[in-house]
Write a protein that holds these residues in place. Sequence first.
Motif, PDB file in Angstrom:
ATOM      1  N   LEU A  61      14.215 -42.720  79.419  1.00  0.00           N
ATOM      2  CA  LEU A  61      12.352 -41.893  79.781  1.00  0.00           C
ATOM      3  C   LEU A  61      13.334 -40.390  80.947  1.00  0.00           C
ATOM      4  N   LYS A  62      13.906 -40.514  81.238  1.00  0.00           N
ATOM      5  CA  LYS A  62      14.686 -39.165  81.952  1.00  0.00           C
ATOM      6  C   LYS A  62      14.693 -38.527  80.967  1.00  0.00           C
ATOM      7  N   SER A  63      15.061 -38.886  79.725  1.00  0.00           N
ATOM      8  CA  SER A  63      15.322 -38.057  78.708  1.00  0.00           C
ATOM      9  C   SER A  63      14.517 -38.101  77.619  1.00  0.00           C
ATOM     10  N   PHE A  64      12.908 -38.741  77.046  1.00  0.00           N
ATOM     11  CA  PHE A  64      12.043 -39.145  77.816  1.00  0.00           C
ATOM     12  C   PHE A  64      11.512 -37.149  78.378  1.00  0.00           C
ATOM     13  N   LEU A  65      11.437 -37.457  79.234  1.00  0.00           N
ATOM     14  CA  LEU A  65      11.034 -35.988  80.158  1.00  0.00           C
ATOM     15  C   LEU A  65      11.257 -34.321  79.482  1.00  0.00           C
ATOM     16  N   ARG A  66      13.130 -34.515  79.533  1.00  0.00           N
ATOM     17  CA  ARG A  66      13.454 -33.536  78.466  1.00  0.00           C
ATOM     18  C   ARG A  66      13.078 -33.471  77.405  1.00  0.00           C
ATOM     19  N   GLN A  67      12.686 -33.596  77.069  1.00  0.00           N
ATOM     20  CA  GLN A  67      12.367 -34.026  75.030  1.00  0.00           C
ATOM     21  C   GLN A  67      10.321 -32.981  74.492  1.00  0.00           C
ATOM     22  N   ASP A  68       9.593 -32.439  75.442  1.00  0.00           N
ATOM     23  CA  ASP A  68       8.959 -31.840  75.693  1.00  0.00           C
ATOM     24  C   ASP A  68       7.225 -33.092  75.186  1.00  0.00           C
ATOM     25  N   PRO A  69       7.570 -34.179  75.878  1.00  0.00           N
ATOM     26  CA  PRO A  69       6.773 -35.276  75.209  1.00  0.00           C
ATOM     27  C   PRO A  69       5.445 -34.791  75.202  1.00  0.00           C
ATOM     28  N   ASP A  70       4.046 -35.305  74.763  1.00  0.00           N
ATOM     29  CA  ASP A  70       2.553 -35.255  75.149  1.00  0.00           C
ATOM     30  C   ASP A  70       2.462 -37.113  75.364  1.00  0.00           C
ATOM     31  N   ILE A  71       3.191 -37.748  74.821  1.00  0.00           N
ATOM     32  CA  ILE A  71       2.601 -39.280  75.198  1.00  0.00           C
ATOM     33  C   ILE A  71       3.861 -40.243  74.805  1.00  0.00           C
ATOM     34  N   ILE A  72       3.975 -40.902  76.012  1.00  0.00           N
ATOM     35  CA  ILE A  72       5.138 -42.175  76.378  1.00  0.00           C
ATOM     36  C   ILE A  72       4.813 -43.393  76.372  1.00  0.00           C
ATOM     37  N   MET A  73       5.516 -44.060  75.491  1.00  0.00           N
ATOM     38  CA  MET A  73       5.090 -45.746  75.451  1.00  0.00           C
ATOM     39  C   MET A  73       6.633 -46.339  75.818  1.00  0.00           C
ATOM     40  N   VAL A  74       6.491 -46.999  77.444  1.00  0.00           N
ATOM     41  CA  VAL A  74       7.867 -47.860  77.915  1.00  0.00           C
ATOM     42  C   VAL A  74       7.424 -49.336  77.559  1.00  0.00           C
ATOM     43  N   GLY A  75       8.164 -49.532  76.500  1.00  0.00           N
ATOM     44  CA  GLY A  75       8.325 -51.643  76.384  1.00  0.00           C
ATOM     45  C   GLY A  75       7.370 -52.069  77.324  1.00  0.00           C
ATOM     46  N   GLU A  76       8.664 -52.024  78.370  1.00  0.00           N
ATOM     47  CA  GLU A  76       8.045 -53.206  79.235  1.00  0.00           C
ATOM     48  C   GLU A  76       8.183 -52.499  80.454  1.00  0.00           C
ATOM     49  N   ILE A  77       7.264 -52.173  82.264  1.00  0.00           N
ATOM     50  CA  ILE A  77       8.071 -52.138  83.498  1.00  0.00           C
ATOM     51  C   ILE A  77       8.450 -53.247  83.983  1.00  0.00           C
ATOM     52  N   ARG A  78       9.792 -53.669  83.843  1.00  0.00           N
ATOM     53  CA  ARG A  78      10.461 -54.364  84.385  1.00  0.00           C
ATOM     54  C   ARG A  78      11.155 -54.474  86.079  1.00  0.00           C
ATOM     55  N   ASP A  79      11.618 -53.085  86.167  1.00  0.00           N
ATOM     56  CA  ASP A  79      11.529 -52.737  87.595  1.00  0.00           C
ATOM     57  C   ASP A  79      11.094 -51.470  88.248  1.00  0.00           C
ATOM     58  N   LEU A  80      11.409 -50.892  89.838  1.00  0.00           N
ATOM     59  CA  LEU A  80      11.122 -50.276  90.319  1.00  0.00           C
ATOM     60  C   LEU A  80      11.192 -48.257  89.857  1.00  0.00           C
ATOM     61  N   GLU A  81      12.826 -48.712  89.727  1.00  0.00           N
ATOM     62  CA  GLU A  81      12.575 -47.313  88.853  1.00  0.00           C
ATOM     63  C   GLU A  81      12.369 -46.589  87.736  1.00  0.00           C
TER      64      GLU A  81
END
Length: 577
Positions: free
Chosen positions: A391-411
């Motif tokens: 996710l941190k890397s995605f935010l440096r890749q100029d994204p419009d839409i991000i999909m995370v397979g599953e939110i498992r933890d607080l971080e």
Amino acid sequence: MAAVLPNAAPSTSLPGLARALMQAGRLSVQQAEALQKKSLTEKLPFIDAVLASGTLDASTLASFCAETYGYPLIDLACLNLDVLPPKAIDGKLMYTQRVVALAKRGNKMSVAISDPTNTQALDQIKFQTESTVEPVIVAHDALLKLLAALSKSAEQSINELAGEEQDIQFAEDDNPATTAAADQAASEVEDAPIVRFLNKMLMDAVNMGASDLHFEPFEKFYRIRFRVDGVLIEHAQPPISIKEKLVSRIKVLAKLDISEKRIPQDGRMRLIVSPTKTIDLRISTLPTLFGEKTVMRILDATQAQMGIDALGYDPDQKALLLDAIHRPYGMVLVTGPTGSGKTVSLYTCLNVINKPGINISTAEDPAEINLPGVNQVNVNDKAGLTFPVALKSFLRQDPDIIMVGEIRDLETADIAIKAAQTGHMVFSTLHTNDAPSTLTRLMNMGVAPFNIASSVILITAQRLARRLCICKQPVDISPDLLIKAGFKPEELDGSWKPYGPVGCERCNGGGYKGRVGIYQIMPITPAIEALILASGNSMQIAAQSEAEGVKSLRQSGLVKVKSGLTSLEEVLGCTNE
């Protein structure tokens, strides 16, 4: 019955069984020597020569041996072949000496034998198995029939099950090193019947519309089951002796380590069914008491391209979902148990908004459906590529839409929410029972209520119910039961009737064919935001959403019952209220 001549001297070359029969008056010296001569000339065991002569029948001879030598006598016709200990005795020894292991307890082994004077066989078994051998007398003809049945090798059985060669192939790995390693492993486990059998199982599963294949080893048998329309059905019981070769073949195709059998492994492979149809398979192996259980999940990319209309959303639910996914930023969460279609729903949404001018990145564990135009990343915890790192890397890749397979933890939750708050659209999944409990789950994970209220814009909970086949028929259900299920009295106006399963050739007699989605679509309104900021519980949020017209899963399911898409039993079975 001829008696032993008193003045006759028996030959010392006669076998032990012949001398015992002579001493008991069952054979004369002349008969014994004639039978021994026939045995040597025709290269037959002496017991075969005796029975072939008609002097004694197999049952009488077995009773004689048991009584003379003091061994127990059993009838093989009463024996369950499934309980015989597999591979207790070497196959070559079993067939050449004509013995069968009946039971093994500790270091003691009961062995079926028709000629107890065949001490060579008993000694060889004792030496080979390091067991104390306990002979059990059986009729010779029954023993031969049992050996004939057991001599049907696993290869013959698997050949019959495998049938003709299937016209399918598997996609090659682009990595030369990986391909070379796989080719070397394949040469070690290549077995034409096993290959054909696995190909047949895969094609059967695809043709039946299965979502998963389970290869399950047990102590006495090996079972293959398919999950079709959410229900596991047994499809085959191949010989248990093929379990290791079959798992090795699957591991080779999935680029897994065939020598590692102590820990679970995950992999994937691609099945090329035709020039226009390719299916991805996700592989998971798990060591069990009696071997490695393997589960293959079929991931059909065409499911994500069917369009949102095919998923079964009600018109008002579809409008709310499309409005949310076309927003410039925010978070959309999809919840439900494993196998409820969350991935297909997310990919359908991504497919709707997947345009050349939009940058979409996904982080999954693993990526289940290959969607052209979407940058997909497989999470690899061992290599350090976790959800937060991706996710941190995605935010440096100029994204419009991000999909995370599953939110498992607080971080992961924190980074996803910050992304949603800073101009990105975020899609993800959670394992919760319904939409309102998703918000309290995020709070319990440690996410601040303010962050939840300012980022989450819509939550959808879902289940999959089996769709009634075209052979369905109206059923009579009492009004009391319908009201208890959740229908309002005014809905029971006689303008509709519930349908139930019947069964036909199309649905293999089950009454259901395919599945239909049941959804709860809950937008985060200002009133619900206020409850979140006040740390409201799921019951309060559910009451507020219901007051705003949000259907619960049960209510959405009853709409499907009313329209005849599924049965009341299905809805009651997959929803809770």
